[in-house]
Design a protein around this motif. Structure first.
Motif, PDB file in Angstrom:
ATOM      1  N   TRP B 185       0.748  -1.385   0.445  1.00 17.56           N
ATOM      2  CA  TRP B 185      -0.069   0.044  -0.031  1.00 17.56           C
ATOM      3  C   TRP B 185       1.098   1.033  -0.361  1.00 17.56           C
ATOM      4  O   TRP B 185       1.785   1.496   0.318  1.00 17.56           O
ATOM      5  CB  TRP B 185      -0.838  -0.075   1.099  1.00 17.56           C
ATOM      6  CG  TRP B 185      -2.141  -0.947   0.908  1.00 17.56           C
ATOM      7  CD1 TRP B 185      -2.260  -2.184   0.961  1.00 17.56           C
ATOM      8  CD2 TRP B 185      -2.951  -0.482   0.390  1.00 17.56           C
ATOM      9  NE1 TRP B 185      -3.336  -2.775   1.091  1.00 17.56           N
ATOM     10  CE2 TRP B 185      -3.892  -1.724   0.182  1.00 17.56           C
ATOM     11  CE3 TRP B 185      -4.054   0.069  -0.460  1.00 17.56           C
ATOM     12  CZ2 TRP B 185      -4.994  -2.413  -0.847  1.00 17.56           C
ATOM     13  CZ3 TRP B 185      -5.296   0.800  -0.923  1.00 17.56           C
ATOM     14  CH2 TRP B 185      -5.691  -0.454  -0.633  1.00 17.56           C
ATOM     15  N   ASP B 186       0.438   2.177  -1.133  1.00 16.85           N
ATOM     16  CA  ASP B 186       1.135   3.834  -0.870  1.00 16.85           C
ATOM     17  C   ASP B 186       0.295   4.845  -0.469  1.00 16.85           C
ATOM     18  O   ASP B 186      -0.602   4.633  -0.802  1.00 16.85           O
ATOM     19  CB  ASP B 186       2.067   4.002  -2.296  1.00 16.85           C
ATOM     20  CG  ASP B 186       2.796   4.766  -2.670  1.00 16.85           C
ATOM     21  OD1 ASP B 186       3.748   4.922  -1.618  1.00 16.85           O
ATOM     22  OD2 ASP B 186       3.031   4.648  -3.630  1.00 16.85           O
ATOM     23  N   ASP B 187       0.947   5.788   0.064  1.00 12.73           N
ATOM     24  CA  ASP B 187       0.320   6.903  -0.360  1.00 12.73           C
ATOM     25  C   ASP B 187      -1.150   7.321   0.568  1.00 12.73           C
ATOM     26  O   ASP B 187      -2.705   7.403  -0.067  1.00 12.73           O
ATOM     27  CB  ASP B 187      -0.543   7.514  -1.708  1.00 12.73           C
ATOM     28  CG  ASP B 187      -1.278   9.041  -2.038  1.00 12.73           C
ATOM     29  OD1 ASP B 187      -0.695  10.201  -1.115  1.00 12.73           O
ATOM     30  OD2 ASP B 187      -1.481   8.756  -2.442  1.00 12.73           O
ATOM     31  N   GLU B 188      -0.784   6.577   1.618  1.00  8.93           N
ATOM     32  CA  GLU B 188      -1.728   5.777   2.956  1.00  8.93           C
ATOM     33  C   GLU B 188      -2.666   6.909   3.536  1.00  8.93           C
ATOM     34  O   GLU B 188      -3.076   6.704   4.919  1.00  8.93           O
ATOM     35  CB  GLU B 188      -1.513   4.845   3.624  1.00  8.93           C
ATOM     36  CG  GLU B 188      -0.986   3.618   2.816  1.00  8.93           C
ATOM     37  CD  GLU B 188      -0.674   2.509   4.261  1.00  8.93           C
ATOM     38  OE1 GLU B 188      -1.753   1.823   3.797  1.00  8.93           O
ATOM     39  OE2 GLU B 188       0.543   1.831   4.436  1.00  8.93           O
ATOM     40  N   PHE B 189      -1.614   8.226   3.389  1.00  9.55           N
ATOM     41  CA  PHE B 189      -3.010   9.404   4.334  1.00  9.55           C
ATOM     42  C   PHE B 189      -3.118  10.404   3.808  1.00  9.55           C
ATOM     43  O   PHE B 189      -2.355  10.799   3.128  1.00  9.55           O
ATOM     44  CB  PHE B 189      -1.136   9.903   5.775  1.00  9.55           C
ATOM     45  CG  PHE B 189      -1.612   8.253   6.978  1.00  9.55           C
ATOM     46  CD1 PHE B 189      -2.073   8.037   8.070  1.00  9.55           C
ATOM     47  CD2 PHE B 189      -0.013   7.536   6.579  1.00  9.55           C
ATOM     48  CE1 PHE B 189      -1.954   7.153   8.611  1.00  9.55           C
ATOM     49  CE2 PHE B 189       0.198   6.538   7.480  1.00  9.55           C
ATOM     50  CZ  PHE B 189      -0.562   6.239   8.436  1.00  9.55           C
ATOM     51  N   ALA B 190      -4.146  10.755   4.636  1.00  9.57           N
ATOM     52  CA  ALA B 190      -4.579  12.136   3.526  1.00  9.57           C
ATOM     53  C   ALA B 190      -5.253  13.069   5.170  1.00  9.57           C
ATOM     54  O   ALA B 190      -5.038  13.107   6.415  1.00  9.57           O
ATOM     55  CB  ALA B 190      -6.042  12.357   3.722  1.00  9.57           C
ATOM     56  N   GLU B 191      -4.135  14.709   4.984  1.00  8.87           N
ATOM     57  CA  GLU B 191      -3.926  15.437   6.028  1.00  8.87           C
ATOM     58  C   GLU B 191      -5.103  16.705   5.994  1.00  8.87           C
ATOM     59  O   GLU B 191      -5.515  16.266   4.954  1.00  8.87           O
ATOM     60  CB  GLU B 191      -2.534  15.813   5.516  1.00  8.87           C
ATOM     61  CG  GLU B 191      -1.817  16.573   7.154  1.00  8.87           C
ATOM     62  CD  GLU B 191      -0.835  17.408   6.935  1.00  8.87           C
ATOM     63  OE1 GLU B 191       0.884  16.269   6.350  1.00  8.87           O
ATOM     64  OE2 GLU B 191      -0.023  18.257   6.946  1.00  8.87           O
ATOM     65  N   TYR B 192      -5.103  16.264   7.701  1.00  6.35           N
ATOM     66  CA  TYR B 192      -5.831  17.524   7.417  1.00  6.35           C
ATOM     67  C   TYR B 192      -5.598  18.639   8.925  1.00  6.35           C
ATOM     68  O   TYR B 192      -5.068  18.454   9.602  1.00  6.35           O
ATOM     69  CB  TYR B 192      -7.314  16.646   8.046  1.00  6.35           C
ATOM     70  CG  TYR B 192      -7.860  15.735   7.161  1.00  6.35           C
ATOM     71  CD1 TYR B 192      -8.851  16.239   6.434  1.00  6.35           C
ATOM     72  CD2 TYR B 192      -7.959  14.097   7.300  1.00  6.35           C
ATOM     73  CE1 TYR B 192      -9.330  15.534   5.331  1.00  6.35           C
ATOM     74  CE2 TYR B 192      -8.213  13.918   5.799  1.00  6.35           C
ATOM     75  CZ  TYR B 192      -8.893  14.494   5.556  1.00  6.35           C
ATOM     76  OH  TYR B 192      -9.753  12.930   4.157  1.00  6.35           O
ATOM     77  N   HIS B 193      -6.589  20.259   9.134  1.00  5.53           N
ATOM     78  CA  HIS B 193      -5.932  20.863  10.226  1.00  5.53           C
ATOM     79  C   HIS B 193      -7.494  20.966  10.840  1.00  5.53           C
ATOM     80  O   HIS B 193      -8.494  20.658  10.074  1.00  5.53           O
ATOM     81  CB  HIS B 193      -5.384  21.696   9.773  1.00  5.53           C
ATOM     82  CG  HIS B 193      -4.166  21.545   8.971  1.00  5.53           C
ATOM     83  ND1 HIS B 193      -2.864  21.118   9.457  1.00  5.53           N
ATOM     84  CD2 HIS B 193      -3.648  21.768   7.507  1.00  5.53           C
ATOM     85  CE1 HIS B 193      -1.719  21.532   8.690  1.00  5.53           C
ATOM     86  NE2 HIS B 193      -2.345  20.821   7.238  1.00  5.53           N
ATOM     87  N   ASP B 194      -7.564  20.879  11.784  1.00  2.00           N
ATOM     88  CA  ASP B 194      -8.251  20.783  12.805  1.00  2.00           C
ATOM     89  C   ASP B 194      -8.829  22.034  13.839  1.00  2.00           C
ATOM     90  O   ASP B 194      -7.858  22.912  13.220  1.00  2.00           O
ATOM     91  CB  ASP B 194      -8.324  19.988  13.859  1.00  2.00           C
ATOM     92  CG  ASP B 194      -7.466  19.982  14.974  1.00  2.00           C
ATOM     93  OD1 ASP B 194      -6.852  21.389  15.017  1.00  2.00           O
ATOM     94  OD2 ASP B 194      -6.888  19.378  16.432  1.00  2.00           O
ATOM     95  N   PRO B 195      -9.738  22.584  13.979  1.00  2.00           N
ATOM     96  CA  PRO B 195      -9.780  23.869  14.282  1.00  2.00           C
ATOM     97  C   PRO B 195      -9.035  24.825  15.343  1.00  2.00           C
ATOM     98  O   PRO B 195      -8.432  26.055  14.774  1.00  2.00           O
ATOM     99  CB  PRO B 195     -11.120  23.778  14.731  1.00  2.00           C
ATOM    100  CG  PRO B 195     -11.784  22.796  14.195  1.00  2.00           C
ATOM    101  CD  PRO B 195     -10.949  21.991  13.964  1.00  2.00           C
ATOM    102  N   ASN B 196      -8.533  23.399  15.481  1.00  2.00           N
ATOM    103  CA  ASN B 196      -6.685  24.768  16.756  1.00  2.00           C
ATOM    104  C   ASN B 196      -6.317  24.219  16.254  1.00  2.00           C
ATOM    105  O   ASN B 196      -4.984  24.487  17.445  1.00  2.00           O
ATOM    106  CB  ASN B 196      -7.586  23.614  17.812  1.00  2.00           C
ATOM    107  CG  ASN B 196      -8.801  23.137  18.942  1.00  2.00           C
ATOM    108  OD1 ASN B 196      -9.695  24.279  18.812  1.00  2.00           O
ATOM    109  ND2 ASN B 196      -8.960  22.078  19.365  1.00  2.00           N
ATOM    110  N   GLY B 197      -5.812  24.173  15.036  1.00  2.00           N
ATOM    111  CA  GLY B 197      -4.063  23.919  14.098  1.00  2.00           C
ATOM    112  C   GLY B 197      -3.597  22.942  13.883  1.00  2.00           C
ATOM    113  O   GLY B 197      -2.501  22.834  13.519  1.00  2.00           O
ATOM    114  N   GLY B 198      -4.258  22.307  14.754  1.00  2.00           N
ATOM    115  CA  GLY B 198      -3.290  20.635  15.203  1.00  2.00           C
ATOM    116  C   GLY B 198      -3.783  19.685  14.158  1.00  2.00           C
ATOM    117  O   GLY B 198      -4.546  20.278  12.975  1.00  2.00           O
ATOM    118  N   THR B 199      -2.951  18.382  14.041  1.00  2.00           N
ATOM    119  CA  THR B 199      -2.603  17.849  12.063  1.00  2.00           C
ATOM    120  C   THR B 199      -3.202  16.488  12.693  1.00  2.00           C
ATOM    121  O   THR B 199      -3.029  15.953  13.465  1.00  2.00           O
ATOM    122  CB  THR B 199      -1.069  17.935  11.533  1.00  2.00           C
ATOM    123  OG1 THR B 199      -0.773  19.303  11.616  1.00  2.00           O
ATOM    124  CG2 THR B 199      -1.280  17.342  10.445  1.00  2.00           C
TER     125      THR B 199
END
Lengths: 247, 247
Positions: B185-199
């Motif tokens: 498996w490759d390219d396994e994570f989608a990155e997001y930012h929460d309302p508090n600035g955390g990833t």
């Protein structure tokens, strides 16, 4: 040399601390360990769950991250997020507090992490000690960690092959290669009654060795006072049956 | 004939309903399915967690239980608590909504359940369809479920060997035995930012087949319009490396 290290017991446990201390002499160490105990998590991955990774310690040649997922998640995040610029040369998991010999290998979070490394083509080793206690004594195991690691790297096995290394307690005579012992867990549940009259169960269990006379299994090698090294495959095909069925 | 059935998607899903409907024609059916979705749970077991099992349906020749654990817990509770008087003759898991071909087998809760059956010496089969959707169409697969089950029982493989059966979508030409395709498996994570600035990250991924030209892998057999049957082993020893290392 860049080394990715994880375990299934979390960063606070003595097993992983010793492993990091030893492997730091070989190169740069990056730890991605689970935030909470993940024993028995096998190759579980956290589908649909918000995963986070936090840098918790940084010194010369060592970075430690914790992750709120499983050991397999830790390796995947280590490879893709922490090491996206430069893949590690080696993945090591452990030292697990508890044996991962015999059929334990399929339930083990430690070996789950090792399988992920092997899937990605990285030389991968899991170290375990046959003592579940947090106060387990690793002193007899310690002098073997680097020599075994170096020997297994030099074997340069094919992609998808990794190693399951299990030490008995007590004095050691050395190490031997072994195969996975055949057997099964038995008597696996303790029954309880809650204050409302409901029934619940907690896991326990006794391992039944169905080939106690064999001398080349991980169980027998450990019983004889040696560290057992079992070459382990991510390819789970049973080739004898496959070949017979294709005829 | 007593048949234990489980899955990793829970009792409410179409795949397990079809499997139960078909297998009921062969004998007594006992379902122990997880209460909640357990995809990607591999062979995880719930160490230290209060496990409960509830009878939720009972008709002639069929009992359905749900369990608050993993697919592996379901099989263990099915064998030791529900079937303590008379062990099942067969364990079947599925039909999984989603393929368990190639390296998916090590992450699959469905195949985790099947491994447990094989560990206990029960003929064990996992059925999966290469379509994740709950509204997946199983009509092309349905006529093959009983013939494949009967064929695999007749093969009476040794203890520790089980079967991973994967169907493609669309019209079928039949079934073929296959080996596990090598890949990752490759390219396994989608990155997001929460309302508090955390990833935070959510799992995704693309499967990379590293032997697309091979014609005997589960991936290629499915691509050619056949159901792939992969004989699968609980013994994860990599015998070529073991034998070489013992010399």
């Amino acid at each position: 040399m860049r080394i990715l290290i994880t375990n299934d017991d979390g960063w606070g446990t003595p097993g992983i601390r010793l492993l990091v201390e030893q492997l730091q002499t070989l190169g740069e160490v990056i730890v991605v360990a689970p935030k909470t105990a993940q024993s028995g998590m096998s190759n579980a991955i956290s589908v649909g769950k918000m995963l986070r990774i936090d840098l918790v310690e940084q010194t010369d040649g060592k970075r430690v991250y914790t992750c709120n997922g499983t050991p397999s998640d830790c390796v995947k995040m280590g490879l893709e997020i922490v090491c996206h610029d430069l893949k590690p040369d080696l993945l090591v998991a452990g030292i697990n507090h508890g044996s991962n010999a015999a059929v334990n290998v399929i339930y083990s979070g430690t070996m789950g992490a090792v399988y992920v490394g092997a899937e990605y083509g990285i030389p991968s080793i899991g170290f375990s000690l046959d003592d579940h206690r947090m106060e387990a004594d690793f002193s007899h195991y310690k002098p073997y960690l680097l020599p075994i690691t170096q020997k297994l790297i030099e074997m340069s096995v094919e992609r998808g092959v990794c190693f399951n290394v299990n030490a008995p307690t007590g004095p050691l005579k050395g190490f031997q290669f072994a195969r996975q012992c055949k057997g099964y867990w038995d008597d696996e549940f303790a029954e309880y009654h809650d204050p409302n009259g409901g029934t619940f169960y907690l896991m326990k269990g006794v391992f039944r060795n169905i080939e106690p006379e064999a001398c080349d299994t991980d169980e027998s090698v450990m019983k004889n006072g040696y560290i057992a090294i079992t070459p382990t495959s991510v390819d789970t095909t049973h080739y004898p049956t496959f070949q017979k069925a294709r005829q």
